[in-house]
Design a protein around this motif. Structure first.
Motif, PDB file in Angstrom:
ATOM      1  N   GLU A 111      48.502  50.411  34.927  1.00 49.00           N
ATOM      2  CA  GLU A 111      48.600  51.115  36.201  1.00 49.00           C
ATOM      3  C   GLU A 111      49.925  51.863  36.220  1.00 49.00           C
ATOM      4  O   GLU A 111      50.994  51.244  36.229  1.00 49.00           O
ATOM      5  N   ASP A 112      49.859  53.182  36.217  1.00 47.73           N
ATOM      6  CA  ASP A 112      51.057  54.014  36.138  1.00 47.73           C
ATOM      7  C   ASP A 112      51.848  53.632  34.884  1.00 47.73           C
ATOM      8  O   ASP A 112      51.328  53.723  33.790  1.00 47.73           O
ATOM      9  N   ALA A 113      53.061  53.157  35.054  1.00 52.29           N
ATOM     10  CA  ALA A 113      53.891  52.790  33.888  1.00 52.29           C
ATOM     11  C   ALA A 113      53.982  51.281  33.732  1.00 52.29           C
ATOM     12  O   ALA A 113      54.937  50.759  33.143  1.00 52.29           O
ATOM     13  N   ASN A 114      52.979  50.573  34.251  1.00 51.90           N
ATOM     14  CA  ASN A 114      53.013  49.114  34.229  1.00 51.90           C
ATOM     15  C   ASN A 114      51.793  48.516  33.533  1.00 51.90           C
ATOM     16  O   ASN A 114      50.692  49.069  33.592  1.00 51.90           O
ATOM     17  N   LEU A 115      52.029  47.383  32.898  1.00 53.18           N
ATOM     18  CA  LEU A 115      50.952  46.532  32.412  1.00 53.18           C
ATOM     19  C   LEU A 115      50.615  45.555  33.529  1.00 53.18           C
ATOM     20  O   LEU A 115      51.515  44.922  34.093  1.00 53.18           O
ATOM     21  N   VAL A 116      49.338  45.454  33.877  1.00 55.66           N
ATOM     22  CA  VAL A 116      48.924  44.568  34.964  1.00 55.66           C
ATOM     23  C   VAL A 116      47.899  43.568  34.431  1.00 55.66           C
ATOM     24  O   VAL A 116      46.896  43.960  33.816  1.00 55.66           O
ATOM     25  N   ILE A 117      48.170  42.291  34.647  1.00 55.55           N
ATOM     26  CA  ILE A 117      47.255  41.220  34.259  1.00 55.55           C
ATOM     27  C   ILE A 117      46.914  40.425  35.509  1.00 55.55           C
ATOM     28  O   ILE A 117      47.809  39.869  36.164  1.00 55.55           O
ATOM     29  N   SER A 118      45.636  40.386  35.872  1.00 54.50           N
ATOM     30  CA  SER A 118      45.192  39.649  37.055  1.00 54.50           C
ATOM     31  C   SER A 118      44.255  38.516  36.650  1.00 54.50           C
ATOM     32  O   SER A 118      43.363  38.713  35.819  1.00 54.50           O
ATOM     33  N   ILE A 119      44.474  37.351  37.240  1.00 61.57           N
ATOM     34  CA  ILE A 119      43.626  36.190  36.993  1.00 61.57           C
ATOM     35  C   ILE A 119      43.206  35.633  38.348  1.00 61.57           C
ATOM     36  O   ILE A 119      44.051  35.223  39.154  1.00 61.57           O
ATOM     37  N   ALA A 120      41.913  35.660  38.622  1.00 58.65           N
ATOM     38  CA  ALA A 120      41.394  35.244  39.927  1.00 58.65           C
ATOM     39  C   ALA A 120      40.398  34.105  39.762  1.00 58.65           C
ATOM     40  O   ALA A 120      39.662  34.045  38.785  1.00 58.65           O
ATOM     41  N   ASP A 121      40.370  33.205  40.737  1.00 55.61           N
ATOM     42  CA  ASP A 121      39.402  32.103  40.729  1.00 55.61           C
ATOM     43  C   ASP A 121      38.825  31.942  42.124  1.00 55.61           C
ATOM     44  O   ASP A 121      39.389  32.412  43.110  1.00 55.61           O
ATOM     45  N   ASN A 122      37.675  31.274  42.201  1.00 60.43           N
ATOM     46  CA  ASN A 122      37.072  30.964  43.499  1.00 60.43           C
ATOM     47  C   ASN A 122      37.157  29.461  43.762  1.00 60.43           C
ATOM     48  O   ASN A 122      36.217  28.830  44.226  1.00 60.43           O
ATOM     49  N   GLY A 123      38.331  28.904  43.424  1.00 58.04           N
ATOM     50  CA  GLY A 123      38.547  27.465  43.577  1.00 58.04           C
ATOM     51  C   GLY A 123      38.970  27.071  44.978  1.00 58.04           C
ATOM     52  O   GLY A 123      38.553  27.677  45.969  1.00 58.04           O
ATOM     53  N   GLU A 124      39.858  26.076  45.052  1.00 58.90           N
ATOM     54  CA  GLU A 124      40.210  25.487  46.350  1.00 58.90           C
ATOM     55  C   GLU A 124      41.151  26.357  47.177  1.00 58.90           C
ATOM     56  O   GLU A 124      41.237  26.197  48.389  1.00 58.90           O
ATOM     57  N   GLY A 125      41.873  27.264  46.530  1.00 54.94           N
ATOM     58  CA  GLY A 125      42.858  28.031  47.265  1.00 54.94           C
ATOM     59  C   GLY A 125      44.044  27.162  47.652  1.00 54.94           C
ATOM     60  O   GLY A 125      44.127  25.987  47.288  1.00 54.94           O
ATOM     61  N   MET A 126      44.979  27.733  48.395  1.00 53.74           N
ATOM     62  CA  MET A 126      46.202  27.009  48.755  1.00 53.74           C
ATOM     63  C   MET A 126      46.471  27.083  50.254  1.00 53.74           C
ATOM     64  O   MET A 126      46.227  28.122  50.881  1.00 53.74           O
ATOM     65  N   ASN A 127      46.992  25.987  50.790  1.00 55.85           N
ATOM     66  CA  ASN A 127      47.417  26.012  52.184  1.00 55.85           C
ATOM     67  C   ASN A 127      48.836  26.564  52.275  1.00 55.85           C
ATOM     68  O   ASN A 127      49.471  26.884  51.270  1.00 55.85           O
ATOM     69  N   SER A 170      52.891  38.022  41.523  1.00 56.28           N
ATOM     70  CA  SER A 170      52.467  37.910  42.917  1.00 56.28           C
ATOM     71  C   SER A 170      51.171  37.126  42.981  1.00 56.28           C
ATOM     72  O   SER A 170      50.461  36.986  41.982  1.00 56.28           O
ATOM     73  N   PHE A 171      50.872  36.612  44.157  1.00 60.59           N
ATOM     74  CA  PHE A 171      49.620  35.868  44.323  1.00 60.59           C
ATOM     75  C   PHE A 171      49.074  36.061  45.711  1.00 60.59           C
ATOM     76  O   PHE A 171      49.808  36.349  46.667  1.00 60.59           O
ATOM     77  N   ASP A 172      47.776  35.917  45.802  1.00 57.79           N
ATOM     78  CA  ASP A 172      47.073  35.975  47.079  1.00 57.79           C
ATOM     79  C   ASP A 172      46.112  34.811  47.091  1.00 57.79           C
ATOM     80  O   ASP A 172      45.361  34.611  46.122  1.00 57.79           O
ATOM     81  N   SER A 173      46.152  34.001  48.141  1.00 53.59           N
ATOM     82  CA  SER A 173      45.316  32.798  48.157  1.00 53.59           C
ATOM     83  C   SER A 173      44.813  32.506  49.560  1.00 53.59           C
ATOM     84  O   SER A 173      45.548  32.648  50.540  1.00 53.59           O
ATOM     85  N   THR A 174      43.561  32.105  49.628  1.00 54.86           N
ATOM     86  CA  THR A 174      42.953  31.683  50.883  1.00 54.86           C
ATOM     87  C   THR A 174      42.417  30.274  50.691  1.00 54.86           C
ATOM     88  O   THR A 174      41.622  30.024  49.773  1.00 54.86           O
ATOM     89  N   THR A 209      44.347  34.509  43.513  1.00 56.37           N
ATOM     90  CA  THR A 209      44.514  35.546  42.503  1.00 56.37           C
ATOM     91  C   THR A 209      45.994  35.663  42.163  1.00 56.37           C
ATOM     92  O   THR A 209      46.830  35.798  43.060  1.00 56.37           O
ATOM     93  N   PHE A 210      46.310  35.581  40.879  1.00 50.84           N
ATOM     94  CA  PHE A 210      47.670  35.776  40.402  1.00 50.84           C
ATOM     95  C   PHE A 210      47.727  37.090  39.625  1.00 50.84           C
ATOM     96  O   PHE A 210      46.830  37.379  38.828  1.00 50.84           O
ATOM     97  N   THR A 211      48.784  37.835  39.849  1.00 48.09           N
ATOM     98  CA  THR A 211      48.925  39.140  39.194  1.00 48.09           C
ATOM     99  C   THR A 211      50.303  39.266  38.559  1.00 48.09           C
ATOM    100  O   THR A 211      51.320  39.071  39.231  1.00 48.09           O
ATOM    101  N   PHE A 212      50.313  39.583  37.260  1.00 48.86           N
ATOM    102  CA  PHE A 212      51.548  39.907  36.552  1.00 48.86           C
ATOM    103  C   PHE A 212      51.653  41.430  36.475  1.00 48.86           C
ATOM    104  O   PHE A 212      50.712  42.087  36.049  1.00 48.86           O
ATOM    105  N   THR A 213      52.785  41.956  36.882  1.00 49.25           N
ATOM    106  CA  THR A 213      53.037  43.393  36.752  1.00 49.25           C
ATOM    107  C   THR A 213      54.294  43.563  35.910  1.00 49.25           C
ATOM    108  O   THR A 213      55.388  43.141  36.315  1.00 49.25           O
ATOM    109  N   ILE A 214      54.136  44.150  34.715  1.00 47.32           N
ATOM    110  CA  ILE A 214      55.235  44.254  33.762  1.00 47.32           C
ATOM    111  C   ILE A 214      55.474  45.721  33.410  1.00 47.32           C
ATOM    112  O   ILE A 214      54.555  46.414  32.966  1.00 47.32           O
TER     113      ILE A 214
END
Length: 272
Positions: free
Chosen positions: A196-212, A253-257, A263-268
């Motif tokens: 994405e643009d000048a970055n390497l992006v690695i995203s890993i997403a799951d439909n597990g328990e999520g986080m409080n 970064s991460f996004d969790s419900t 979903t965890f995202t590495f932006t390098i």
């Protein structure tokens, strides 16, 4: 007192992991030699099959039609088998080389790397490790790799470790949710590697328990873990953040419900 005991157990586990890493490197090195023989002899056998096919073709007038057809079918099957042996043997060699690189790599060594390749290998290493520990484990893995992604300067042994840490957590959370969820729940993990643009992006997403909220707030604290004692050290995500942010100059970064997944995202930044 309980915290001290927990800390001792976590440190002991780290010592075991360090010893296991050294042992794995030795095993990988020993396995690589016979694998090279398997691949080389498979390639040699393929050449011999071509010679045999030419001999059969030169003498086809001396063979009954049925025998000629059988010989052609057998040669074709053998060629296909040889190709599969070479393909999977070379994949095994690639995995072994990554293990050796992880054990021997110098801290801070940036190397031109096929990121899609190492991510894919460590996704499946994590999967098979989970399968070995949990015989009932099953999950749908969705992979999306940017085929046009060039070789990128990263620290391969560290990036591999970061991917492995997040994949292990993703597989664990979908497995844990499966223990209590109904039959309609189907564990899924998605992996996306892209530019994405000048970055390497690695995203890993799951439909597990999520986080409080508490877990999200303490996620990167050393020794904080939601796993039972003996199954988690609470160091994995702290190490992962150090690899991505401090060593590669990127962000994690991460996004969790809660109850739905994370979903965890590495932006390098791509180094020139």
């Amino acid at each position: 007192m309980e915290n001290i005991d927990q800390l001792k157990q976590q440190l002991q586990q780290q010592e075991k992991l360090a010893s296991l890493g050294s042992l794995s490197a030795g095993i990988a090195h020993e396995i690589q030699n016979p694998l090279n023989f398997v691949i080389n002899f498979s390639k040699l056998s393929d050449k011999l099959l071509k010679d045999l096919a030419e001999i059969v073709e030169d003498n086809e007038d001396n063979l009954p039609e049925e025998d000629r057809e059988d010989a052609a079918d057998i040669i074709a099957d053998l060629k296909e088998n040889m190709a599969k042996i070479v393909e999977h043997g070379e994949r095994a060699i690639s995995i072994i080389q990554n293990i050796l690189r992880a054990s021997r790599g110098k801290d801070g060594d940036f190397l031109p790397t096929d990121v899609c390749k190492i991510v894919k290998e460590y996704v499946w290493l994590s999967y098979h490790a989970m399968r070995a520990n949990c015989k009932d484990f099953n999950v749908s893995i969705h992979e999306k790799y940017d085929e046009a992604l060039p070789m990128i300067m990263v620290i391969p042994q560290d990036l591999s470790r970061a991917v492995l840490n997040v994949m292990n957590n993703a597989f664990y959370t979908v497995w844990k949710k499966k223990q209590t969820a109904g039959e309609d729940y189907h564990p899924e993990v998605s992996v996306d590697v892209r530019k994405e643009d000048a970055n390497l992006v690695i995203s890993i997403a799951d439909n597990g328990e999520g986080m409080n909220g508490v877990v999200r707030q303490r996620l990167f604290e050393n020794f904080f873990t939601t796993k039972p004692i003996g199954q988690g050290t609470g160091l994995g995500l702290g190490i992962t953040r150090d690899i991505i942010e401090n060593k590669h100059g990127g962000t994690i970064s991460f996004d969790s419900t809660e109850g739905e997944g994370s979903t965890f995202t590495f932006t390098i930044p791509i180094r020139k």
